[in-house]
Design an enzyme around this catalytic site. Structure first.
Site, PDB file in Angstrom:
ATOM      1  N   ILE A  45       0.829  -1.177  -0.038  1.00  0.00           N
ATOM      2  CA  ILE A  45      -0.144   0.117   0.085  1.00  0.00           C
ATOM      3  C   ILE A  45       0.969   1.169   0.030  1.00  0.00           C
ATOM      4  O   ILE A  45       2.037   1.237   0.311  1.00  0.00           O
ATOM      5  CB  ILE A  45      -1.213  -0.080   1.298  1.00  0.00           C
ATOM      6  CG1 ILE A  45      -0.336  -0.052   2.543  1.00  0.00           C
ATOM      7  CG2 ILE A  45      -2.101  -1.069   1.112  1.00  0.00           C
ATOM      8  CD1 ILE A  45      -1.059  -0.197   3.882  1.00  0.00           C
ATOM      9  N   ASP A  46       0.459   2.442  -0.359  1.00  0.00           N
ATOM     10  CA  ASP A  46       1.259   3.626  -0.827  1.00  0.00           C
ATOM     11  C   ASP A  46       1.540   4.093   0.773  1.00  0.00           C
ATOM     12  O   ASP A  46       1.150   3.797   1.827  1.00  0.00           O
ATOM     13  CB  ASP A  46       0.338   4.722  -1.184  1.00  0.00           C
ATOM     14  CG  ASP A  46      -0.165   4.080  -2.769  1.00  0.00           C
ATOM     15  OD1 ASP A  46       0.573   3.472  -3.355  1.00  0.00           O
ATOM     16  OD2 ASP A  46      -1.132   4.719  -3.077  1.00  0.00           O
ATOM     17  N   LYS A  47       2.908   4.755   0.668  1.00  0.00           N
ATOM     18  CA  LYS A  47       3.149   5.482   1.924  1.00  0.00           C
ATOM     19  C   LYS A  47       2.391   5.879   2.712  1.00  0.00           C
ATOM     20  O   LYS A  47       2.415   5.799   3.892  1.00  0.00           O
ATOM     21  CB  LYS A  47       4.342   6.496   1.256  1.00  0.00           C
ATOM     22  CG  LYS A  47       5.087   7.283   2.437  1.00  0.00           C
ATOM     23  CD  LYS A  47       6.202   8.336   2.011  1.00  0.00           C
ATOM     24  CE  LYS A  47       6.351   9.172   3.124  1.00  0.00           C
ATOM     25  NZ  LYS A  47       7.136  10.340   2.733  1.00  0.00           N
TER      26      LYS A  47
END
Length: 304
Positions: free
Chosen positions: A137-139
């Site tokens: 998942i994105d930062k």
């Protein structure tokens, strides 16, 4: 560097080479063999082939296993929020602001650094920079991730993602008031020609992408929604919600120019369910909304 040679017989004709090699050597997973083929470490009669090559009797297959590359990513003690762990899998709740895996020039402070300090038995299928990482998942997205602790588990969990049997539900806050209670966005996603660092809905060089959503609550200028992934493309929810005119609040890449001043998009991977690779039991985990998300929710609710 080890080298193996096999001669195919009638029993293996018209079989994909990746399947043949994983069955000939029980220690090689099919995913690992596919990676070797893509990197040119597998030849048939002296020539490189693709993973879907189908063999013929008499074919000479040579597999040259590259030497292991020392992982130059160091373990870092972190206070990881582990929701579940056994000998095969681990489920962790990633905080917003943390990068999942290292990249060149950025090898500290990632979830992988923390995982390496927490346990030494992580799957190596995804390479030295992404040990154990099955999906990401994105930062600036918080929430649950499943991690593989051996190659068997890794291959099984990846196949579940391919088969679309993994349950992945996110909560998000988007700009605008969505008029309908439910919806499905079925639109292919690929690289944006104008900005190679961004993704977009496009028919060119794209992949099938489907997101289901339902409205949880509407506010004056925002909507709180739950999004369920059917596929898992890069930035999928962010791109799809922008595509239908309701970009995520706080999204620095796909959001409105005048968006909320928060640390990244309001997006939380709150529910994760999958079948355990060994026990075959369905397991489901839920992580509550983090403090930052609740603060945004409180702010938009007061905008009414």
């Amino acid at each position: 560097m080890d080298k193996y040679t096999y001669i195919l017989d009638d029993n293996q004709k018209n079989e994909r080479i990746d399947k043949v090699l994983s069955s000939l050597n029980g220690e090689w997973s099919r995913t690992q063999v596919q990676q070797w083929i893509k990197e040119g470490h597998v030849t048939v009669n002296g020539s490189a082939v693709k993973t879907n090559y189908k063999g013929s009797p008499g074919d000479e297959i040579t597999v040259t296993i590259p030497d292991l590359v020392e992982l130059d990513v160091l373990p870092e003690e972190m206070n990881l929020e582990i929701y579940y762990e056994d000998a095969d899998v681990l489920v962790v709740n990633k905080p917003s602001g943390m990068v999942v895996h290292p990249a060149p020039g950025h090898t500290t402070g990632t979830l992988v650094n923390g995982l390496m300090a927490h346990c030494t038995d992580l799957s190596g299928i995804n390479g030295v920079m992404r040990p154990g990482i099955v999906h990401r998942i994105d930062k600036d997205t918080s929430g649950l991730l499943m991690v593989a602790k051996n190659d068997m588990a890794h291959e099984n969990l990846v196949q579940q993602l391919v088969d679309k049997t993994v349950t992945r539900k996110y909560q998000a806050i988007v700009h605008g008031v969505i008029p309908h209670d439910y919806g499905t966005i079925d639109a292919p996603i690929g690289r944006d020609k104008k900005d190679r660092q961004s993704m977009t809905v496009t028919e060119e060089n794209s992949k099938h992408a489907v997101t289901h959503f339902r409205v949880i609550e509407r506010f004056n200028s925002f909507t709180h929604v739950e999004c369920q992934l059917e596929t898992g493309r890069t930035h999928q929810i962010r791109v799809h919600m922008k595509y239908i005119g309701f970009p995520l609040a706080g999204d620095p890449k796909y959001g409105l120019r005048k968006t909320l001043d928060i640390n990244g998009q309001a997006l939380h991977a709150g529910l994760l369910g999958f079948v355990h690779p060994r026990t075959k039991e369905y397991m489901e985990f839920e992580a509550p909304l983090p403090k930052e998300f609740l603060e945004v929710l409180d702010y938009v609710s007061k905008s009414n």
